[in-house]
Design a protein around this motif. Structure first.
Motif, PDB file in Angstrom:
ATOM      1  N   SER A  92       0.847  -1.200   0.000  1.00  0.00           N
ATOM      2  CA  SER A  92       0.000   0.000   0.000  1.00  0.00           C
ATOM      3  C   SER A  92       0.877   1.243   0.000  1.00  0.00           C
ATOM      4  O   SER A  92       2.096   1.160   0.203  1.00  0.00           O
ATOM      5  CB  SER A  92      -0.872   0.025   1.254  1.00  0.00           C
ATOM      6  OG  SER A  92      -0.054   0.200   2.403  1.00  0.00           O
ATOM      7  N   GLY A  93       0.215   2.380  -0.139  1.00  0.00           N
ATOM      8  CA  GLY A  93       0.935   3.648  -0.062  1.00  0.00           C
ATOM      9  C   GLY A  93       1.462   3.901   1.340  1.00  0.00           C
ATOM     10  O   GLY A  93       2.594   4.358   1.519  1.00  0.00           O
ATOM     11  N   SER A  94       0.640   3.594   2.336  1.00  0.00           N
ATOM     12  CA  SER A  94       1.092   3.783   3.729  1.00  0.00           C
ATOM     13  C   SER A  94       2.362   2.978   3.976  1.00  0.00           C
ATOM     14  O   SER A  94       3.325   3.477   4.565  1.00  0.00           O
ATOM     15  CB  SER A  94       0.018   3.303   4.711  1.00  0.00           C
ATOM     16  OG  SER A  94      -1.202   3.959   4.500  1.00  0.00           O
ATOM     17  N   ASN A  97       5.516   4.375   2.453  1.00  0.00           N
ATOM     18  CA  ASN A  97       6.099   5.451   3.266  1.00  0.00           C
ATOM     19  C   ASN A  97       6.791   4.891   4.499  1.00  0.00           C
ATOM     20  O   ASN A  97       7.870   5.348   4.895  1.00  0.00           O
ATOM     21  CB  ASN A  97       5.001   6.440   3.679  1.00  0.00           C
ATOM     22  CG  ASN A  97       4.628   7.358   2.524  1.00  0.00           C
ATOM     23  OD1 ASN A  97       5.502   7.846   1.806  1.00  0.00           O
ATOM     24  ND2 ASN A  97       3.347   7.593   2.327  1.00  0.00           N
ATOM     25  N   TYR A 126      -1.167  14.173   2.985  1.00  0.00           N
ATOM     26  CA  TYR A 126      -1.743  12.864   3.301  1.00  0.00           C
ATOM     27  C   TYR A 126      -0.756  11.786   2.872  1.00  0.00           C
ATOM     28  O   TYR A 126      -0.393  11.705   1.695  1.00  0.00           O
ATOM     29  CB  TYR A 126      -3.096  12.635   2.592  1.00  0.00           C
ATOM     30  CG  TYR A 126      -3.709  11.335   3.060  1.00  0.00           C
ATOM     31  CD1 TYR A 126      -4.372  11.262   4.283  1.00  0.00           C
ATOM     32  CD2 TYR A 126      -3.562  10.159   2.335  1.00  0.00           C
ATOM     33  CE1 TYR A 126      -4.886  10.061   4.756  1.00  0.00           C
ATOM     34  CE2 TYR A 126      -4.072   8.953   2.790  1.00  0.00           C
ATOM     35  CZ  TYR A 126      -4.737   8.912   4.003  1.00  0.00           C
ATOM     36  OH  TYR A 126      -5.232   7.727   4.473  1.00  0.00           O
ATOM     37  N   HIS A 127      -0.313  10.997   3.842  1.00  0.00           N
ATOM     38  CA  HIS A 127       0.669   9.961   3.531  1.00  0.00           C
ATOM     39  C   HIS A 127       0.228   8.582   3.999  1.00  0.00           C
ATOM     40  O   HIS A 127       1.012   7.642   3.949  1.00  0.00           O
ATOM     41  CB  HIS A 127       2.030  10.320   4.130  1.00  0.00           C
ATOM     42  CG  HIS A 127       2.643  11.568   3.551  1.00  0.00           C
ATOM     43  ND1 HIS A 127       3.110  11.629   2.246  1.00  0.00           N
ATOM     44  CD2 HIS A 127       2.842  12.805   4.078  1.00  0.00           C
ATOM     45  CE1 HIS A 127       3.596  12.848   2.010  1.00  0.00           C
ATOM     46  NE2 HIS A 127       3.435  13.581   3.096  1.00  0.00           N
ATOM     47  N   GLY A 128      -1.009   8.445   4.505  1.00  0.00           N
ATOM     48  CA  GLY A 128      -1.503   7.121   4.877  1.00  0.00           C
ATOM     49  C   GLY A 128      -1.893   7.017   6.334  1.00  0.00           C
ATOM     50  O   GLY A 128      -1.969   8.021   7.048  1.00  0.00           O
ATOM     51  N   GLU A 198       4.292  15.404  -1.365  1.00  0.00           N
ATOM     52  CA  GLU A 198       3.454  15.045  -2.518  1.00  0.00           C
ATOM     53  C   GLU A 198       3.601  16.181  -3.541  1.00  0.00           C
ATOM     54  O   GLU A 198       3.335  17.340  -3.197  1.00  0.00           O
ATOM     55  CB  GLU A 198       1.980  14.988  -2.137  1.00  0.00           C
ATOM     56  CG  GLU A 198       1.556  13.946  -1.140  1.00  0.00           C
ATOM     57  CD  GLU A 198       0.218  14.356  -0.493  1.00  0.00           C
ATOM     58  OE1 GLU A 198      -0.842  14.050  -1.063  1.00  0.00           O
ATOM     59  OE2 GLU A 198       0.246  14.997   0.570  1.00  0.00           O
ATOM     60  N   ASP A 231       6.328  11.554  -2.498  1.00  0.00           N
ATOM     61  CA  ASP A 231       5.215  10.611  -2.357  1.00  0.00           C
ATOM     62  C   ASP A 231       4.331  10.771  -3.595  1.00  0.00           C
ATOM     63  O   ASP A 231       3.513  11.686  -3.687  1.00  0.00           O
ATOM     64  CB  ASP A 231       4.430  10.903  -1.073  1.00  0.00           C
ATOM     65  CG  ASP A 231       3.296   9.895  -0.858  1.00  0.00           C
ATOM     66  OD1 ASP A 231       2.910   9.226  -1.840  1.00  0.00           O
ATOM     67  OD2 ASP A 231       2.787   9.794   0.267  1.00  0.00           O
ATOM     68  N   VAL A 233       2.125   8.592  -4.760  1.00  0.00           N
ATOM     69  CA  VAL A 233       1.076   7.564  -4.730  1.00  0.00           C
ATOM     70  C   VAL A 233      -0.101   7.966  -5.631  1.00  0.00           C
ATOM     71  O   VAL A 233      -0.699   7.116  -6.289  1.00  0.00           O
ATOM     72  CB  VAL A 233       0.646   7.295  -3.270  1.00  0.00           C
ATOM     73  CG1 VAL A 233      -0.648   6.518  -3.198  1.00  0.00           C
ATOM     74  CG2 VAL A 233       1.755   6.526  -2.540  1.00  0.00           C
ATOM     75  N   ILE A 234      -0.406   9.257  -5.710  1.00  0.00           N
ATOM     76  CA  ILE A 234      -1.464   9.708  -6.629  1.00  0.00           C
ATOM     77  C   ILE A 234      -0.886  10.202  -7.950  1.00  0.00           C
ATOM     78  O   ILE A 234      -1.468   9.978  -9.012  1.00  0.00           O
ATOM     79  CB  ILE A 234      -2.312  10.835  -5.974  1.00  0.00           C
ATOM     80  CG1 ILE A 234      -3.200  10.249  -4.864  1.00  0.00           C
ATOM     81  CG2 ILE A 234      -3.176  11.551  -7.007  1.00  0.00           C
ATOM     82  CD1 ILE A 234      -4.097  11.264  -4.159  1.00  0.00           C
ATOM     83  N   LYS A 260      -1.367   2.764  -5.522  1.00  0.00           N
ATOM     84  CA  LYS A 260      -2.547   3.085  -6.333  1.00  0.00           C
ATOM     85  C   LYS A 260      -2.408   2.762  -7.841  1.00  0.00           C
ATOM     86  O   LYS A 260      -2.706   1.660  -8.284  1.00  0.00           O
ATOM     87  CB  LYS A 260      -2.909   4.560  -6.158  1.00  0.00           C
ATOM     88  CG  LYS A 260      -3.399   4.895  -4.740  1.00  0.00           C
ATOM     89  CD  LYS A 260      -3.972   6.286  -4.693  1.00  0.00           C
ATOM     90  CE  LYS A 260      -4.259   6.766  -3.283  1.00  0.00           C
ATOM     91  NZ  LYS A 260      -5.488   6.293  -2.688  1.00  0.00           N
TER      92      LYS A 260
END
Ligand SMILES: Cc1ncc(COP(=O)(O)O)c(C=O)c1O
Length: 429
Positions: A92-94, A97, A126-128, A198, A231, A233-234, A260
């Motif tokens: 996962s993204g969390s 990180n 937002y990082h998880g 991000e 980060d 992730v998006i 993601k």
């Protein structure tokens, strides 16, 4: 969900979903900013099926691994910004990180600088949701209920011009950099290990940085010997019309996290991409005691390989940059004329509209914000109304966020914004 009732999604195809009542919804958020290739992508389904039959699972432990994660790591190293040639997987993204944080601690310890333990991240980041990822997250509603952040996680400001009631100018970005530098100096750069960034802050409200800000932030970290973690992730895998935002922005990160869009959400997979400089310190030190049971899961990696293959085959990255992205931004800019909208901002296939309440908008100036009261949650109300108009967007505070699948056509973009307008008309009534 228990109190308000739970919605079901039964099936999906392309950019559309069907709910339990057979209602057709245009997914303007790509699931959770992740279904980049859209739903029901045959190539991914087939690749997953084939891998399940051949080998459903084997761990990446005991000096053993399987083929798909190796091939996907090769793809990532080839396409990622130049220095990022090593890949370590998670689910996962969390976790990506979390993994990055452990690599960073090990790196500074091996370099004899164990004092560098503090971690910087920004407001609205937002990082998880793991303990450390929540500690990185700059949203009080995510951290306060758990008495987080943990020790040594330091918050710095972020450019959020609408919130600060200023223009998103280069000068504003420079002011935020100066405040960030002050905090670094106050804490002492010799105590700071890394900063997590991000390129566009997604879940915090689609915060698009002003010109020059990201590059200056990167340089600040370099000058103070602070590792720079992107980060993505998006932002990775085409949403911004490039494979990686870090490449476009010249960020040259020391570590880069993805999840993601790596599998378009078809199966859980995260990855931390690591620079040669860091790998050259960590690898010779021997056993790196970090691995999940599902690290480099062969079926998830097969989904990832098929996913990047589809993005390449359909030319989605170029399509977003040259066609869908600019058209989406044009429609978003037109939405700014709606009386319920105070500001729009976005980049290629991601966007947000800050909403203002009826009666709060005497003119088209920034005074529009004055009608806003805490707890109005205009975003949630608008998202519900827009859903009744057959499209899904995300409500965050007083804004709505959009990030549709990359395969979205111009006609579907028109349809999405028509639903948004109808929903906002009702909000404004
Ligand atoms: C930038 C960013 N990092 C990390 C995460 C956490 O990812 P996950 O929900 O897969 O743990 C998210 C999720 O939205 C994200 O947007």
């Amino acid at each position: 969900m228990n109190r308000e009732g739970t919605r079901w999604i039964k099936s999906g195809d392309g950019c559309y979903l069907l709910d339990e009542k057979g209602r057709r919804l245009l997914d303007g958020l790509a699931g959770l900013w992740c279904v980049n290739v859209g739903y029901n992508c045959a190539a991914i389904v087939e690749a997953v099926h084939a891998q399940m039959e051949e080998l459903p699972y084997y761990p990446s432990f005991f000096n053993t691994t399987t083929e798909p994660p190796v091939l996907l790591a090769e793809w990532l190293a080839k396409h990622a910004p130049a220095r990022l040639n090593k890949v370590i997987y998670s689910n996962s993204g969390s976790e990506s990180n979390e993994t990055a944080l452990k690599i960073i601690r090990a790196f500074w310890k091996l370099r004899g600088k164990s004092g560098k333990r503090k971690i910087l991240s920004r407001e609205f980041a937002y990082h998880g949701v793991t303990l450390a990822a929540t500690s990185l997250t700059g949203l009080p509603n995510c951290s306060d209920p758990f008495d987080l952040p943990l020790e040594d996680f330091i918050r710095v400001p972020t450019p959020y011009a609408w919130n600060d009631r200023v223009a998103a100018s280069e000068g504003y970005g420079a002011e935020i950099i100066a405040k960030t530098a002050e905090i670094i100096d106050r804490e002492g750069a010799e105590t700071i290990a890394a900063m997590f960034v991000e390129p566009i802050q997604g879940a915090g409200g689609v915060l698009v940085p002003p010109p020059g800000y990201l590059k200056a932030l990167r340089e600040l970290c370099r000058e103070r010997d602070i590792l720079f973690v992107a980060d993505e992730v998006i932002t990775a895998f085409g949403r911004l019309g490039v494979w990686f935002a870090s490449e476009r922005e010249g960020l040259d990160p020391d570590l880069l996290n993805v999840a993601k869009g790596l599998t378009s959400g078809y199966l859980p997979l995260g990855a931390t991409l690591v620079s040669d400089e860091i790998a050259d310190v960590i690898l010779p030190a021997g056993y790196f005691a970090h691995g999940y049971t599902y690290t480099g899961h062969p079926v998830c990696a097969a989904a990832g390989l098929a996913n990047v293959g589809v993005i390449e085959e359909l030319g989605l990255v170029d399509r977003v940059r040259n066609d869908a992205g600019p058209y989406f931004q044009q429609k978003l800019a037109e939405l700014a004329e709606h009386p319920a909208v105070g500001e729009v901002r976005g980049d290629n296939l991601i966007g947000a509209a800050e909403l203002v309440p009826r009666g709060g908008r005497p003119s088209a100036s920034r005074g529009d914000r004055d009608g806003l009261q805490p707890g109005m949650a205009l975003g949630l109300k608008a998202a519900d109304l827009i859903r009744e108009e057959d499209a899904i967007v995300r409500g965050i505070r007083d804004l709505i966020a959009l990030a549709p699948p990359l395969i979205i056509t111009r006609a579907e973009i028109d349809e999405l914004f028509d639903s948004v307008r109808r929903g906002l008309d009702r909000l404004w009534k």
